[in-house]
Design an enzyme around this catalytic site. Structure first.
Site, PDB file in Angstrom:
ATOM      1  N   SER A  50      76.641  -3.158  68.600  1.00  0.00           N
ATOM      2  CA  SER A  50      77.709  -2.316  68.051  1.00  0.00           C
ATOM      3  C   SER A  50      77.102  -1.481  66.931  1.00  0.00           C
ATOM      4  CB  SER A  50      78.818  -3.204  67.469  1.00  0.00           C
ATOM      5  OG  SER A  50      79.699  -2.463  66.657  1.00  0.00           O
ATOM      6  N   TYR A  95      80.497 -10.979  62.598  1.00  0.00           N
ATOM      7  CA  TYR A  95      80.312  -9.930  63.614  1.00  0.00           C
ATOM      8  C   TYR A  95      79.115  -9.072  63.244  1.00  0.00           C
ATOM      9  CZ  TYR A  95      81.753  -6.251  66.939  1.00  0.00           C
ATOM     10  OH  TYR A  95      81.807  -5.343  67.989  1.00  0.00           O
TER      11      TYR A  95
HETATM   12  N1  LIG Z   1      85.768  -1.656  71.809  1.00  0.00           N
HETATM   13  C1  LIG Z   1      84.999  -1.224  70.812  1.00  0.00           C
HETATM   14  O1  LIG Z   1      85.374  -0.335  70.010  1.00  0.00           O
HETATM   15  C2  LIG Z   1      83.595  -1.787  70.642  1.00  0.00           C
HETATM   16  C3  LIG Z   1      82.774  -1.207  69.681  1.00  0.00           C
HETATM   17  C4  LIG Z   1      81.490  -1.701  69.504  1.00  0.00           C
HETATM   18  C5  LIG Z   1      81.044  -2.759  70.287  1.00  0.00           C
HETATM   19  N2  LIG Z   1      81.864  -3.299  71.200  1.00  0.00           N
HETATM   20  C6  LIG Z   1      81.341  -4.433  71.967  1.00  0.00           C
HETATM   21  O2  LIG Z   1      81.600  -4.268  73.332  1.00  0.00           O
HETATM   22  C7  LIG Z   1      81.695  -5.553  73.950  1.00  0.00           C
HETATM   23  C8  LIG Z   1      82.950  -5.614  74.802  1.00  0.00           C
HETATM   24  O3  LIG Z   1      84.084  -5.438  73.962  1.00  0.00           O
HETATM   25  P1  LIG Z   1      85.455  -4.834  74.518  1.00  0.00           P
HETATM   26  O4  LIG Z   1      85.913  -3.835  73.542  1.00  0.00           O
HETATM   27  O5  LIG Z   1      85.308  -4.449  75.949  1.00  0.00           O
HETATM   28  O6  LIG Z   1      86.404  -6.102  74.343  1.00  0.00           O
HETATM   29  P2  LIG Z   1      87.388  -6.842  75.366  1.00  0.00           P
HETATM   30  O7  LIG Z   1      88.210  -7.748  74.551  1.00  0.00           O
HETATM   31  O8  LIG Z   1      88.063  -5.865  76.248  1.00  0.00           O
HETATM   32  O9  LIG Z   1      86.379  -7.710  76.260  1.00  0.00           O
HETATM   33  C9  LIG Z   1      85.684  -8.796  75.741  1.00  0.00           C
HETATM   34  C10 LIG Z   1      85.568  -9.846  76.821  1.00  0.00           C
HETATM   35  O10 LIG Z   1      84.832 -10.972  76.328  1.00  0.00           O
HETATM   36  C11 LIG Z   1      85.442 -12.144  76.826  1.00  0.00           C
HETATM   37  N3  LIG Z   1      85.060 -13.312  76.038  1.00  0.00           N
HETATM   38  C12 LIG Z   1      85.473 -13.663  74.794  1.00  0.00           C
HETATM   39  N4  LIG Z   1      84.922 -14.844  74.441  1.00  0.00           N
HETATM   40  C13 LIG Z   1      84.125 -15.233  75.469  1.00  0.00           C
HETATM   41  C14 LIG Z   1      83.293 -16.353  75.717  1.00  0.00           C
HETATM   42  N5  LIG Z   1      83.175 -17.345  74.811  1.00  0.00           N
HETATM   43  N6  LIG Z   1      82.619 -16.422  76.873  1.00  0.00           N
HETATM   44  C15 LIG Z   1      82.742 -15.436  77.789  1.00  0.00           C
HETATM   45  N7  LIG Z   1      83.523 -14.360  77.640  1.00  0.00           N
HETATM   46  C16 LIG Z   1      84.207 -14.257  76.492  1.00  0.00           C
HETATM   47  C17 LIG Z   1      86.938 -11.840  76.775  1.00  0.00           C
HETATM   48  O11 LIG Z   1      87.692 -12.710  77.572  1.00  0.00           O
HETATM   49  C18 LIG Z   1      86.930 -10.385  77.258  1.00  0.00           C
HETATM   50  O12 LIG Z   1      87.031 -10.302  78.657  1.00  0.00           O
HETATM   51  C19 LIG Z   1      81.662  -6.574  72.801  1.00  0.00           C
HETATM   52  O13 LIG Z   1      80.357  -7.096  72.688  1.00  0.00           O
HETATM   53  C20 LIG Z   1      82.012  -5.749  71.588  1.00  0.00           C
HETATM   54  O14 LIG Z   1      81.487  -6.265  70.389  1.00  0.00           O
HETATM   55  C21 LIG Z   1      83.136  -2.862  71.401  1.00  0.00           C
END
Ligand SMILES: NC(=O)c1ccc[n+]([C@@H]2O[C@H](COP(=O)([O-])OP(=O)(O)OC[C@H]3O[C@@H](n4cnc5c(N)ncnc54)[C@H](O)[C@@H]3O)[C@@H](O)[C@H]2O)c1
Length: 244
Positions: free
Chosen positions: A136, A149
């Protein structure tokens, strides 16, 4: 046909990756702690003619990695690409975080990548495969009240670099740093927060899960055959100015 294992693939960026890899002809292991969501994405992929299964995987549980490994090896589905995308985040300054919360966040978001390599280093190495980790912009910048985080996402960047050295020349390892991406993570934010996030990107909007997935797919593909140890921003220009 490559077998691609994606963690946290039941929602958001992981689900977009699952759909995109499958559409390109890969066999996808759609894994998530939310089994129902993973199964639903896999069913959707199969209905569209692709190859996928929905599998339970809590990335913080070594036994769950072992169980998935046994299942995939029995089925001769050896992952040669792994996308480490799952994360877990609890807001609060450091002294408000319990020891358990702190450990769980690091376990899910950072140590899961160690577990992925520990479990599948042989299949990745044998096939000259690769790993893409999802960090991120929070790995290089700080916002309020997300110390675990920040630590985990920063750690992913250095861990990626380290793994890319230790497993070279056979396995490429890269990391993406998304900015603000329109997933359910933003569902509870108000209009003001969304507007600020949009303004912070020089492209003046949030990104879509597909705009991150396409970069991950590129890094996992032959077009990126000379890229390893790289950190790639997918942030709409946010870190160039962080304009508000
Ligand atoms: N959305 C944003 O703005 C953003 C920004 C920077 C980074 N990210 C990163 O992108 C990635 C995906 O995030 P997202 O926004 O799609 O979130 P999201 O909540 O849509 O998806 C996250 C997924 O991780 C799963 N999860 C949680 N705990 C878990 C575990 N212990 N084992 C297996 N799966 C697990 C959840 O069930 C979910 O399906 C993450 O690593 C997040 O840090 C997202």
């Amino acid at each position: 046909m490559r077998t691609v294992l994606i963690t946290g693939a039941g929602h958001g960026i992981g689900a977009a990756c699952a759909r995109m890899f499958a559409a390109a002809g890969d066999d996808v292991v759609v894994s998530d702690i939310d089994t129902a969501a993973a199964v639903a994405i896999a069913e959707e992929i199969r209905a569209a003619g692709g190859s996928a299964t929905g599998n339970f995987l809590d990335v913080s549980d070594p036994a769950a990695w072992q169980a998935l490994s046994r299942e995939l090896r029995c089925a001769a589905r050896l992952p040669t690409v792994i996308v480490n995308n799952a994360f877990f985040d609890v807001a609060g300054v450091a002294h408000e975080q319990s020891e358990d919360n702190w450990s769980k966040q690091l376990s899910v978001t950072l140590s899961s990548v160690y577990r992925a390599m520990h479990t599948f280093h042989d299949t990745l190495t044998a096939a000259h495969g690769n790993m893409v980790n999802v960090s991120s912009v929070h790995g290089v910048l700080a916002w309020t009240e997300q110390p675990a985080y920040a630590a985990a996402k920063g750690g992913l960047i250095s861990l990626t670099r380290q793994l890319s050295v230790d497993y070279a020349p056979h396995v490429r390892v890269n990391v993406v740093l998304p900015g603000s991406i329109q997933t359910r993570q933003w569902d509870h934010q108000g209009a003001a927060e969304l507007e600020l996030a949009a303004r912070q990107a020089t492209l003046q909007r949030l990104g879509t899960p597909e705009e991150v997935a396409s970069v991950i797919q590129f890094l996992a593909g032959d077009g990126a055959s000379y890229i390893t140890g790289a950190s790639l921003l997918v942030d709409g220009g946010m870190t160039t100015t962080l304009g508000a």
